[in-house]
Write a protein that holds these residues in place. Structure first.
Motif, PDB file in Angstrom:
ATOM      1  N   ARG A 136      24.954  -4.884  10.987  1.00  0.00           N
ATOM      2  CA  ARG A 136      25.790  -3.708  10.738  1.00  0.00           C
ATOM      3  C   ARG A 136      25.138  -2.799   9.698  1.00  0.00           C
ATOM      4  N   LEU A 137      24.552  -3.382   8.643  1.00  0.00           N
ATOM      5  CA  LEU A 137      23.886  -2.579   7.612  1.00  0.00           C
ATOM      6  C   LEU A 137      22.654  -1.871   8.171  1.00  0.00           C
ATOM      7  N   ALA A 138      21.906  -2.559   9.013  1.00  0.00           N
ATOM      8  CA  ALA A 138      20.735  -1.932   9.631  1.00  0.00           C
ATOM      9  C   ALA A 138      21.161  -0.709  10.446  1.00  0.00           C
ATOM     10  N   ARG A 139      22.219  -0.859  11.212  1.00  0.00           N
ATOM     11  CA  ARG A 139      22.708   0.252  12.029  1.00  0.00           C
ATOM     12  C   ARG A 139      23.290   1.370  11.163  1.00  0.00           C
ATOM     13  N   LEU A 140      24.029   1.003  10.137  1.00  0.00           N
ATOM     14  CA  LEU A 140      24.628   1.991   9.230  1.00  0.00           C
ATOM     15  C   LEU A 140      23.549   2.866   8.590  1.00  0.00           C
ATOM     16  N   PHE A 141      22.502   2.249   8.058  1.00  0.00           N
ATOM     17  CA  PHE A 141      21.464   3.018   7.374  1.00  0.00           C
ATOM     18  C   PHE A 141      20.469   3.656   8.336  1.00  0.00           C
ATOM     19  N   ALA A 142      20.618   3.367   9.635  1.00  0.00           N
ATOM     20  CA  ALA A 142      19.838   4.066  10.657  1.00  0.00           C
ATOM     21  C   ALA A 142      20.605   5.276  11.187  1.00  0.00           C
ATOM     22  N   GLY A 143      21.839   5.474  10.671  1.00  0.00           N
ATOM     23  CA  GLY A 143      22.586   6.669  11.032  1.00  0.00           C
ATOM     24  C   GLY A 143      23.837   6.440  11.859  1.00  0.00           C
ATOM     25  N   ALA A 144      24.171   5.197  12.213  1.00  0.00           N
ATOM     26  CA  ALA A 144      25.382   4.938  12.996  1.00  0.00           C
ATOM     27  C   ALA A 144      26.617   5.283  12.169  1.00  0.00           C
ATOM     28  N   GLN A 145      27.623   5.792  12.826  1.00  0.00           N
ATOM     29  CA  GLN A 145      28.875   6.191  12.168  1.00  0.00           C
ATOM     30  C   GLN A 145      29.959   5.135  12.386  1.00  0.00           C
ATOM     31  N   GLY A 146      30.948   5.126  11.505  1.00  0.00           N
ATOM     32  CA  GLY A 146      32.111   4.277  11.673  1.00  0.00           C
ATOM     33  C   GLY A 146      31.888   2.808  11.385  1.00  0.00           C
ATOM     34  N   LEU A 147      30.885   2.481  10.591  1.00  0.00           N
ATOM     35  CA  LEU A 147      30.587   1.080  10.310  1.00  0.00           C
ATOM     36  C   LEU A 147      30.986   0.665   8.902  1.00  0.00           C
ATOM     37  N   GLY A 148      31.780   1.479   8.246  1.00  0.00           N
ATOM     38  CA  GLY A 148      32.227   1.145   6.901  1.00  0.00           C
ATOM     39  C   GLY A 148      31.214   1.542   5.846  1.00  0.00           C
ATOM     40  N   LYS A 149      31.428   1.009   4.659  1.00  0.00           N
ATOM     41  CA  LYS A 149      30.547   1.315   3.530  1.00  0.00           C
ATOM     42  C   LYS A 149      29.826   0.051   3.102  1.00  0.00           C
TER      43      LYS A 149
END
Length: 167
Positions: free
Chosen positions: A83-96
């Motif tokens: 989830r963190l990899a996707r979040l910092f790759a630009g995915a939205q809606g994955l929390g903080k």
């Protein structure tokens, strides 16, 4: 004299390189509006003495200029941190993300390993810049690693048969 060959297309190179399994990192740093980070898999150890690591940073990435001039932290992700990899790759809606104050730079909470660095040297790498970081602090925990190959995330299981005792 050998005949000159046309260089491969960027797409062909990307397809070929997708067969090479890598670990996954999120590189964090202080941004103007707080902690920032970017997912990267072009990361490697360079030297033990002095302790140096290398990042390959896209010139168009928002993190490019900050990583050339200020401390950063390479957070090696555990298998459960996709989830963190996707979040910092630009995915939205994955929390903080959860943040921890490192010695000199913010880092993620509970990565598999973390390596704080000062920028040491940088080199032209075409559409990327090769950033060499001088390691100033580090740590790690046990667990499986998050991997990336064939354009998909995967897992490398922790082994009890490592060679750490030889290093």
């Amino acid at each position: 004299m050998p005949k000159a060959l046309a260089p491969p297309s960027p797409g062909a190179l990307r397809a070929c390189m997708s067969r090479f399994a890598t670990g996954v990192t999120v590189v964090t740093y202080d941004g103007e509006d707080g902690p920032r980070g970017a997912t990267m898999n072009s990361f490697t150890s360079v030297s033990a003495d002095p302790p140096l690591v290398l990042l390959s940073v896209a010139r168009r990435a928002r993190c490019h200029d900050p990583l050339l001039r200020q401390p950063f932290c390479v957070n090696v992700l555990g298998a459960e941190q996709e989830r963190l990899a996707r979040l910092f790759a630009g995915a939205q809606g994955l929390g903080k993300p959860g943040w921890v104050a490192g010695a000199r730079v913010p880092r993620l909470a509970s990565p598999l390993a973390w390596i704080e660095c000062d920028p040491w040297r940088s080199y032209d790498g075409g559409d990327h810049t090769l950033v060499i970081g001088h390691v100033t602090d580090l740590g790690h925990r046990d667990g499986d690693a998050l991997t990336y190959t064939w354009s998909r995330f995967g897992t490398a299981a922790e082994s009890s048969d490592g060679i750490e005792h030889l290093i």
